[in-house]
Motif scaffolding. Structure first.
Motif, PDB file in Angstrom:
ATOM      1  N   PHE A  45      -8.360  -4.158   8.439  1.00  0.00           N
ATOM      2  CA  PHE A  45      -8.391  -3.325   9.552  1.00  0.00           C
ATOM      3  C   PHE A  45      -7.863  -1.982   9.084  1.00  0.00           C
ATOM      4  CE2 PHE A  45      -6.348  -1.237  13.141  1.00  0.00           C
ATOM      5  CZ  PHE A  45      -7.628  -0.827  13.819  1.00  0.00           C
ATOM      6  N   ASP A  46      -6.716  -1.769   8.525  1.00  0.00           N
ATOM      7  CA  ASP A  46      -6.210  -0.588   8.168  1.00  0.00           C
ATOM      8  C   ASP A  46      -6.908  -0.078   7.074  1.00  0.00           C
ATOM      9  OD1 ASP A  46      -3.928  -0.734   9.901  1.00  0.00           O
ATOM     10  OD2 ASP A  46      -2.623  -1.553   8.496  1.00  0.00           O
ATOM     11  N   ALA A  47      -7.529  -0.754   6.291  1.00  0.00           N
ATOM     12  CA  ALA A  47      -8.358  -0.269   5.179  1.00  0.00           C
ATOM     13  C   ALA A  47      -9.555   0.625   5.654  1.00  0.00           C
ATOM     14  CB  ALA A  47      -8.883  -1.214   3.993  1.00  0.00           C
ATOM     15  N   VAL A  48     -10.101  -0.083   6.631  1.00  0.00           N
ATOM     16  CA  VAL A  48     -11.332   0.187   7.238  1.00  0.00           C
ATOM     17  C   VAL A  48     -11.052   1.777   7.955  1.00  0.00           C
ATOM     18  CG1 VAL A  48     -13.079   0.116   9.348  1.00  0.00           C
ATOM     19  CG2 VAL A  48     -12.320  -1.704   7.658  1.00  0.00           C
ATOM     20  N   ILE A  49      -9.930   1.790   8.671  1.00  0.00           N
ATOM     21  CA  ILE A  49      -9.615   3.093   9.404  1.00  0.00           C
ATOM     22  C   ILE A  49      -8.744   4.023   8.616  1.00  0.00           C
ATOM     23  CG2 ILE A  49      -9.671   1.922  11.618  1.00  0.00           C
ATOM     24  CD1 ILE A  49      -6.571   1.993  11.567  1.00  0.00           C
ATOM     25  N   ASN A  50      -8.493   3.596   7.532  1.00  0.00           N
ATOM     26  CA  ASN A  50      -7.769   4.560   6.246  1.00  0.00           C
ATOM     27  C   ASN A  50      -6.408   4.761   7.119  1.00  0.00           C
ATOM     28  OD1 ASN A  50      -7.397   5.318   3.813  1.00  0.00           O
ATOM     29  ND2 ASN A  50      -7.625   7.757   4.499  1.00  0.00           N
ATOM     30  N   ASN A  51      -5.717   3.891   7.116  1.00  0.00           N
ATOM     31  CA  ASN A  51      -4.096   3.954   7.949  1.00  0.00           C
ATOM     32  C   ASN A  51      -3.005   3.961   6.799  1.00  0.00           C
ATOM     33  OD1 ASN A  51      -2.062   3.945   9.558  1.00  0.00           O
ATOM     34  ND2 ASN A  51      -2.405   2.047  10.256  1.00  0.00           N
ATOM     35  N   VAL A  52      -2.503   5.241   6.552  1.00  0.00           N
ATOM     36  CA  VAL A  52      -1.618   5.412   5.567  1.00  0.00           C
ATOM     37  C   VAL A  52      -0.184   5.204   6.165  1.00  0.00           C
ATOM     38  CG1 VAL A  52      -2.958   7.023   4.469  1.00  0.00           C
ATOM     39  CG2 VAL A  52      -1.518   7.814   6.251  1.00  0.00           C
ATOM     40  N   ASP A  53      -0.217   4.653   7.631  1.00  0.00           N
ATOM     41  CA  ASP A  53       1.195   4.818   8.200  1.00  0.00           C
ATOM     42  C   ASP A  53       1.378   3.380   8.642  1.00  0.00           C
ATOM     43  OD1 ASP A  53       3.519   6.265   8.938  1.00  0.00           O
ATOM     44  OD2 ASP A  53       2.821   6.856  10.605  1.00  0.00           O
ATOM     45  N   ARG A  54       1.267   2.509   7.568  1.00  0.00           N
ATOM     46  CA  ARG A  54       1.603   0.966   8.085  1.00  0.00           C
ATOM     47  C   ARG A  54       2.385   0.321   6.792  1.00  0.00           C
ATOM     48  NH1 ARG A  54       0.022  -0.737  12.594  1.00  0.00           N
ATOM     49  NH2 ARG A  54      -2.091  -0.759  12.150  1.00  0.00           N
ATOM     50  N   SER A  55       3.303   1.292   6.305  1.00  0.00           N
ATOM     51  CA  SER A  55       3.922   0.867   4.986  1.00  0.00           C
ATOM     52  C   SER A  55       5.199   0.122   5.311  1.00  0.00           C
ATOM     53  CB  SER A  55       4.280   2.005   4.112  1.00  0.00           C
ATOM     54  OG  SER A  55       5.325   2.721   4.679  1.00  0.00           O
ATOM     55  N   GLU A  88     -14.077  -4.226  -1.336  1.00  0.00           N
ATOM     56  CA  GLU A  88     -14.456  -4.152  -2.823  1.00  0.00           C
ATOM     57  C   GLU A  88     -13.732  -2.931  -3.321  1.00  0.00           C
ATOM     58  OE1 GLU A  88     -18.659  -3.357  -2.893  1.00  0.00           O
ATOM     59  OE2 GLU A  88     -19.417  -5.374  -2.052  1.00  0.00           O
ATOM     60  N   ARG A  89     -12.996  -2.216  -2.533  1.00  0.00           N
ATOM     61  CA  ARG A  89     -12.197  -0.911  -3.015  1.00  0.00           C
ATOM     62  C   ARG A  89     -11.024  -0.846  -2.359  1.00  0.00           C
ATOM     63  NH1 ARG A  89     -14.631   3.167  -0.339  1.00  0.00           N
ATOM     64  NH2 ARG A  89     -16.062   1.815   0.974  1.00  0.00           N
ATOM     65  N   ASN A 107      -5.458   2.110  -0.888  1.00  0.00           N
ATOM     66  CA  ASN A 107      -4.474   1.444  -1.671  1.00  0.00           C
ATOM     67  C   ASN A 107      -3.515   0.830  -0.881  1.00  0.00           C
ATOM     68  OD1 ASN A 107      -2.143   0.800  -3.266  1.00  0.00           O
ATOM     69  ND2 ASN A 107      -2.779   2.661  -4.820  1.00  0.00           N
ATOM     70  N   ALA A 108      -3.454  -0.460  -0.772  1.00  0.00           N
ATOM     71  CA  ALA A 108      -2.569  -1.382   0.284  1.00  0.00           C
ATOM     72  C   ALA A 108      -1.372  -1.600  -0.641  1.00  0.00           C
ATOM     73  CB  ALA A 108      -3.329  -2.402   0.802  1.00  0.00           C
ATOM     74  N   SER A 109      -0.850  -1.070  -1.671  1.00  0.00           N
ATOM     75  CA  SER A 109       0.299  -1.530  -2.423  1.00  0.00           C
ATOM     76  C   SER A 109       1.304  -1.330  -1.543  1.00  0.00           C
ATOM     77  CB  SER A 109       0.330  -0.935  -3.921  1.00  0.00           C
ATOM     78  OG  SER A 109      -0.902  -1.103  -4.821  1.00  0.00           O
ATOM     79  N   ASP A 110       1.669  -0.551  -0.832  1.00  0.00           N
ATOM     80  CA  ASP A 110       2.892  -0.273  -0.239  1.00  0.00           C
ATOM     81  C   ASP A 110       2.574  -0.775   1.303  1.00  0.00           C
ATOM     82  OD1 ASP A 110       4.292   0.729  -2.387  1.00  0.00           O
ATOM     83  OD2 ASP A 110       3.987   2.940  -1.483  1.00  0.00           O
TER      84      ASP A 110
END
Length: 289
Positions: free
Chosen positions: A125-135, A245-246, A175-178
Motif C-alpha cells: 500500500f505504501d508503495a502504491v501511494i509512494n509513502n516516504v514517511d513510514r520508516s 515489480e519495481r 524503495n522500501a529498504s528503510d
C-alpha cells in the motif's frame, strides 16, 4: 463524502508533528486529532490524508475514521499559546479530523511483531501511494487494542506538488529498504495478488470524491475540481498494477537518529564530538601529570 462535524472545544496541541495538529472535541461527542488547512504544509496535505486514508480503509487496512471538521477560530481564544492561536485563526472553515484512539501507543518494531502477510499488505500500500514517511525513523503507526493502525499520510503522492511531472514521478520505483516493516519479511507478491485487483478506476474515483471541493479549487492547470480528481486517480491506478515489480527491499541504512540532547546535537557534528572528546581526554591526562 466524509461525515461533517463541528469543532466545539480545542483541547490541546500535539507537538510531535511538524504541522501542530490538535486534539479537538466535536458536536457529535467524538474526540478527534484535527489537522489544519492553515498549517505550513497547506491543504494538499489534507487531500493526501483523505485519498490515501480512504483508499487504505477500502482495502481493509486499519485507519482511524476521517471526518471533515468545521472550525470557528473563536474556540481558540482562551488558548495561551500564540502559535496555536495563529494556526486556528488561519484555519477557519473546513479542516480534517481523525478519530482519536485513546490509550494507543506508537509502534516500535523492537517491541511488536507483524506477520509477513500484514507487513506485505502495508508495504505494498505504501508503495502504491509512494509513502516516504513510514520508516524505522518515524513509523507513523499506532498500536491500539493489540492491532496496528496506520496514520499520517500527508507526505504521500509527491507528484501532486508538480502536476506536469506527475507521470514521470509516479512511474518511479519504490524503495522500501528503510520501511519500518522491512525486517518482518513482507510478502509483497501475495499482497499484490490480493489487493491490486481491488484498486479499480471506480474505487479510486469514489475515494477522490471524498475530498471536499474547497480543498481542490484554484489548482493551476485544472479548470474544475472534477478534472483535478481525475488527475489523482490516474497515477494511483497505474502504480497499483505494476509497483510490486519495481519495489526495492535492500539492507536498511545504518545511520540511526542521534540520541544526543537537541541543544548538543545542534552544536556538534559527529566529527567534532570525537575531536573534542579526544582533546579533553588529553588535556586531563596532561594536567594529571
Amino acid at each position: 463524502m466524509l461525515t461533517e462535524v463541528t469543532a466545539t472545544r480545542y483541547v490541546t496541541p500535539l507537538r510531535e508533528g511538524g504541522s501542530l495538529p490538535g486534539i479537538v472535541e466535536a458536536d457529535d461527542l467524538g474526540t478527534y486529532v484535527m489537522k489544519f488547512t492553515g498549517a505550513g504544509q497547506g491543504r494538499k496535505t489534507l487531500v493526501a490524508e483523505v485519498i490515501c486514508g480512504q483508499l487504505a480503509r477500502r482495502l481493509g487496512l486499519r485507519i482511524p475514521e476521517l471526518v471533515s471538521m468545521r472550525l470557528d477560530p473563536v474556540i481558540g481564544l482562551s488558548e495561551p499559546d500564540q502559535e496555536v492561536q495563529e494556526l486556528l485563526k488561519a484555519s477557519g472553515g473546513l479542516n480534517l479530523g481523525m478519530d482519536y484512539l485513546p490509550g494507543s501507543i506508537g509502534f516500535d518494531p523492537l517491541a511488536y511483531q507483524v506477520g509477513p502477510v500484514e507487513a506485505g499488505r502495508i508495504v505494498w500500500f505504501d508503495a502504491v501511494i509512494n509513502n516516504v514517511d513510514r520508516s524505522w525513523r518515524n513509523p507513523n503507526m499506532l498500536v491500539w487494542h493489540g492491532d496496528v493502525w496506520l496514520i499520517d499520510h500527508g507526505a504521500t503522492m509527491i507528484w501532486h506538488h508538480n502536476w506536469p511531472g506527475a507521470p514521470a514521478s509516479a512511474a518511479k520505483p519504490y524503495n522500501a529498504s528503510d520501511h519500518v516493516l522491512a525486517s518482518f519479511g513482507p510478502d509483497i507478491a501475495s499482497a499484490a495478488a490480493e489487493l491490486a485487483p481491488l484498486v479499480t478506476e471506480e474505487l479510486l474515483t469514489e475515494v477522490a470524491a471524498d475530498v471536499p471541493d474547497e480543498w481542490l479549487v484554484d489548482e493551476p492547470g485544472f479548470d474544475s475540481t472534477d478534472a483535478l480528481r481525475r488527475a489523482y486517480v490516474e497515477p494511483l491506478l497505474a502504480r497499483a498494477g505494476t509497483i510490486h515489480e519495481r519495489l526495492i527491499l535492500d539492507a536498511p541504512t545504518t545511520n540511526g537518529p542521534s540520541r544526543a540532547p537537541g541543544w548538543l546535537a545542534a552544536r556538534l557534528t559527529p566529527g567534532e564530538r570525537t575531536t573534542r572528546r579526544t582533546a579533553d581526554e588529553k588535556s586531563a591526562k596532561d594536567g594529571g601529570q
